[in-house]
Write a protein that holds these residues in place. Structure first.
Motif, PDB file in Angstrom:
ATOM      1  N   TYR A 198       0.841  -1.189   0.000  1.00  0.00           N
ATOM      2  CA  TYR A 198       0.000   0.000   0.000  1.00  0.00           C
ATOM      3  C   TYR A 198       0.875   1.237   0.000  1.00  0.00           C
ATOM      4  O   TYR A 198       1.914   1.271   0.653  1.00  0.00           O
ATOM      5  CB  TYR A 198      -0.886   0.030   1.244  1.00  0.00           C
TER       6      TYR A 198
ATOM      7  N   GLY B 199      -3.922   3.658  -0.879  1.00  0.00           N
ATOM      8  CA  GLY B 199      -3.317   2.791   0.127  1.00  0.00           C
ATOM      9  C   GLY B 199      -4.312   2.133   1.045  1.00  0.00           C
ATOM     10  O   GLY B 199      -5.426   1.802   0.660  1.00  0.00           O
ATOM     11  N   LEU B 200      -3.867   1.978   2.283  1.00  0.00           N
ATOM     12  CA  LEU B 200      -4.640   1.241   3.274  1.00  0.00           C
ATOM     13  C   LEU B 200      -5.296   2.223   4.241  1.00  0.00           C
ATOM     14  O   LEU B 200      -4.647   3.134   4.728  1.00  0.00           O
ATOM     15  CB  LEU B 200      -3.695   0.311   4.039  1.00  0.00           C
ATOM     16  N   THR B 201      -6.579   2.019   4.504  1.00  0.00           N
ATOM     17  CA  THR B 201      -7.253   2.826   5.511  1.00  0.00           C
ATOM     18  C   THR B 201      -7.522   1.937   6.710  1.00  0.00           C
ATOM     19  O   THR B 201      -8.153   0.895   6.581  1.00  0.00           O
ATOM     20  CB  THR B 201      -8.585   3.379   4.965  1.00  0.00           C
TER      21      THR B 201
ATOM     22  N   ARG C 123      -9.145  -5.664   7.501  1.00  0.00           N
ATOM     23  CA  ARG C 123      -8.712  -6.061   6.166  1.00  0.00           C
ATOM     24  C   ARG C 123      -7.501  -6.978   6.298  1.00  0.00           C
ATOM     25  O   ARG C 123      -6.525  -6.633   6.978  1.00  0.00           O
ATOM     26  CB  ARG C 123      -8.325  -4.798   5.400  1.00  0.00           C
TER      27      ARG C 123
ATOM     28  N   ASN D 287     -12.206  -2.249   3.511  1.00  0.00           N
ATOM     29  CA  ASN D 287     -11.296  -1.920   4.608  1.00  0.00           C
ATOM     30  C   ASN D 287     -11.586  -2.705   5.889  1.00  0.00           C
ATOM     31  O   ASN D 287     -11.219  -2.287   6.974  1.00  0.00           O
ATOM     32  CB  ASN D 287     -11.348  -0.426   4.889  1.00  0.00           C
TER      33      ASN D 287
ATOM     34  N   LEU E  43     -14.839  -1.057   9.562  1.00  0.00           N
ATOM     35  CA  LEU E  43     -14.701   0.266   8.971  1.00  0.00           C
ATOM     36  C   LEU E  43     -15.753   0.541   7.912  1.00  0.00           C
ATOM     37  O   LEU E  43     -15.647   1.498   7.158  1.00  0.00           O
ATOM     38  CB  LEU E  43     -13.298   0.444   8.384  1.00  0.00           C
TER      39      LEU E  43
END
Lengths: 408, 290
Positions: A179, A235-237, B127, B145, B149
């Motif tokens: 990410y 990217g990653l959340t 995730r 996610n 989330l």
């Protein structure tokens, strides 16, 4: 019956004997949060040193924990039994200063203003109520392996918003398990800290100059939120804790974090190839790019010995004692300017990034109603993040609510 | 001499009585008084404002949605928890090898710290977490996610965890209930030619009614008060989708220090829980008598 009387008398004796001390020393109480065994000895050393310099004074330390320290302080102050000196997180100060619980130290601190950084959180109606002690800021952490895989030089760092976005996109396209940017999700009381630096660096503000109305929908703010959403898409959340886990696992290219991550890397993965850099700004004109926080020392307005209490604050915050504390605690950001120019200290890896970033950091407005404003701001960011509203609409809708809070 | 006996009794009893009065009864009454004021923890000025906190609550969209979430939580978990607990109890009431192991295993989650469970599930739901991967593998298209989330799955995910966690405890209560049913009833029914289903429907279920009532009432109260899970896993987000009644009280009381408002919210919750319990008692009790 006699036996019961004896029993009661014994209990009464036991209760009363606890509180009395048999010497005539003046006691100054200090409530603090540094309970970890690696740093507590330094706190004790600093207070013992104070006692040596002030014979006849005893400093009583009371340990607080982050879990319920805030509640304990609030309850003790509201019942009039607060300590003489208290350590407060920067965002807690306004609720205490605006309600008259803290001693006005404006005159006492006048000669110290230039030697210490970031006094703003202690300001209320132009008077000073808090002495800056140990500060903190957030910087950009960079995974150098991913950087190289994305065909960048290992010491590359993005200077501006566009560079960061490009680098994140390139790392993000390396594969499904990688990410670009680690962005914070809807994490209450944390999300705003992640977004505000982007808003500030773009020249945006939340409140008007006089602090009486909300200007959240100005174009700079909207553009900042739009950029933040773009960054999130590369990217990653996730939550901050999990983002840092993923960064350590080598999955994320860039993550914004504080000095605790430095310590964690040193402890868990000393060979990890990473770099730190200032958080990118939109262009060359911006001066602010990060969110500062920190620990402040305040004197109780009802203290029986306000002058001695302030002496203690000064002693704890002195450059020598800050240096001693920061070196032991591996904190790169003392409030003392003198401490942060010590050669030995700044030669530690990555410390300079933090020291420089601190000069480009800001805190949210010191407003007694901040916790309400914060909630509305986070609601707006969340609505935009989850695509319930466009960034412009979300910020505009928050204005009505924030104005209402300000008018109360 | 008799008087002396009373004194002795009260004295032995007093530690509990005093703690009860000081730490339970007094705060209860005091918070009712506070709910009629604008008391803020750090603000020395306090004014009587009558029922203003209460009327403000019912025009507060966040409070209404927090109540809605609490109701979803209660209505969505109780039937499942009760049914699963009953099914497990029936299974584990049969004699088979390893029965004690399973009884202990199903009970385990309810003696584990809620914070620990919530942290573990946060990882499972995230995730790349195992539950997320599993859902992906069987083609369920989980939220990108992670479950916690997404505003559509966060509350349901916490509810599912709660069902998993609570079932074992209520299973134990059902097991206790099952063991009080006299075996003669089943013997008589078998002789009269009643099928297994009929035995369950006309002997087991009616005999379990008192336990069931107890379980539903206790579980409703506990579910209305859901807090730790929310605090650890989502803090009420995303988009307020897991913002429940007690979390509302916490946010207003201990984050914003608006004790008056938070106390009023707590009393509204108290009234709702009390009414719900009375209804459950009425409903289940009469049916049992009939």
């Amino acid at each position: 019956m006699k036996r019961y009387l004896l029993f009661i008398v014994l209990i009464a004796l036991a209760i009363t004997s606890c509180g009395t001390s048999n010497d005539n020393k003046i006691t100054i109480t200090w409530w603090h949060f540094w309970t970890d065994t690696s740093i507590k000895p330094i706190i004790e050393e600093i207070t013992a040193d104070f006692e040596k310099k002030h014979p006849g004074v005893k400093v009583e330390l009371v340990d607080l924990t982050w879990a319920d320290g805030h509640d304990k302080i609030a309850i003790s102050f509201s019942s009039g039994a607060g300590p003489d000196v208290v350590e407060l997180g920067s965002d807690w100060i306004p609720e205490f200063s605006s309600t008259g619980h803290l001693l006005d130290i404006s005159d006492k601190t006048e000669s110290y203003r230039d030697g210490f950084l970031i006094w703003e959180p202690g300001l209320y109606e132009n008077r000073h109520y808090a002495f800056p002690w140990i500060l903190g800021t957030r910087v950009l952490f960079i995974n150098q392996n991913l950087l190289m895989r994305a065909k960048y030089a290992p010491d590359y760092f993005p200077g501006y918003w566009n560079d960061l976005l490009t680098a994140c996109e390139r790392i993000n396209s390396l594969g499904e398990e990688f990410y670009g940017f680690g962005s914070n999700s809807a994490e209450r009381h944390r999300l705003y800290k992640k977004f505000l630096p982007f808003l500030w660096s773009n020249g945006g503000t939340i409140l008007s100059n006089d602090g009486k109305s909300c200007v959240l929908d100005n174009p700079e703010n909207v553009a900042a939120l739009e950029y933040y959403l773009k960054l999130c898409k590369t990217g990653l959340t996730d939550t901050q804790r999990r983002l840092e886990d993923a960064f350590l696992d080598g999955k994320i290219g860039f993550v914004i974090s504080g000095d605790w991550l430095l310590k964690r890397i040193a402890r868990e993965k000393p060979d990890f190839a990473f770099n730190t850099a200032l958080i990118p700004t939109p262009d060359t004109n911006s001066v602010i790019s990060s969110f500062a926080g920190g620990e402040y020392l305040c004197v109780n307005s009802k203290s029986a010995h306000p002058d001695l209490a302030f002496e203690l604050v000064k002693h704890i915050c002195s450059p020598e004692n800050q240096l001693k504390f920061c070196q032991q605690n591996k904190t790169p950001t003392p409030s003392s300017v003198t401490a942060s120019t010590n050669d030995d200290f700044i030669s530690q890896p990555h410390f300079m990034t933090f020291i420089n970033q601190l000069k480009q950091s800001k805190m949210p407005p010191a407003h007694p109603k901040w916790v309400y404003i914060e909630a509305e701001l986070e609601r707006a960011i969340e609505e935009a993040l989850y695509e319930v509203k466009t960034p412009a609409d979300a910020l505009k809708d928050a204005i009505t609510k924030i104005d209402e809070i300000l008018s109360q | 001499m008799k008087q002396n006996g009373y004194a002795k009794g009260w004295m032995l009893f007093s530690p509990w009585i005093i703690t009860f009065l000081v730490f339970w009864f007094f705060p209860l009454v005091y918070s009712l008084v506070i709910s009629l004021t604008d008391y803020r923890l750090l603000d020395p000025s306090v004014d009587w404002i009558g029922f203003a906190n209460y009327s403000k609550l019912f025009s507060d969209a966040d409070f209404i949605s927090s109540l809605k979430n609490s109701f979803i939580f209660v209505i969505g978990t109780i039937p499942f928890t009760t049914a699963i607990a009953l099914a497990l109890a029936l299974l584990l009431n049969e004699k088979f090898k390893g029965r004690t192991f399973f009884r202990a295993a199903y009970f385990m989650p309810s003696i584990t710290s809620m914070v620990v469970i919530a942290l573990i599930f946060s990882n499972l739901y995230a995730r790349g977490g195992y539950l997320h991967l599993l859902a992906d593998m069987i083609g369920l298209a989980p939220p990108a996610n992670g479950f916690l989330l997404s505003e559509n799955s966060a509350l349901a995910s916490i509810m599912a965890m709660d069902i998993w966690m609570a079932s074992g405890y209520y299973m134990l209560l059902f097991l206790g209930g099952l063991q009080t049913i006299p075996t003669e009833l089943y013997e008589a029914a078998t002789i009269s030619g009643a099928s297994k289903w009929h035995q369950f429907r006309y002997i087991t279920l009616p005999m379990l009614k008192p336990v069931t009532l107890f379980i539903i009432v206790i579980n409703s109260i506990k579910s209305f008060q859901v807090f730790i899970e929310i605090f650890v896993m989502t803090k009420g987000g995303p988009l307020n989708s897991t913002f429940t009644g007690v979390y509302f009280v916490y946010e207003n009381g201990l984050r914003k220090f608006d004790f008056g408002y938070a106390s009023a919210a707590a009393y509204v919750l108290f009234a709702i829980i009390a009414i719900a319990s009375v209804i459950q008692f009425k409903f289940l009790k009469t049916e049992w008598k009939a």
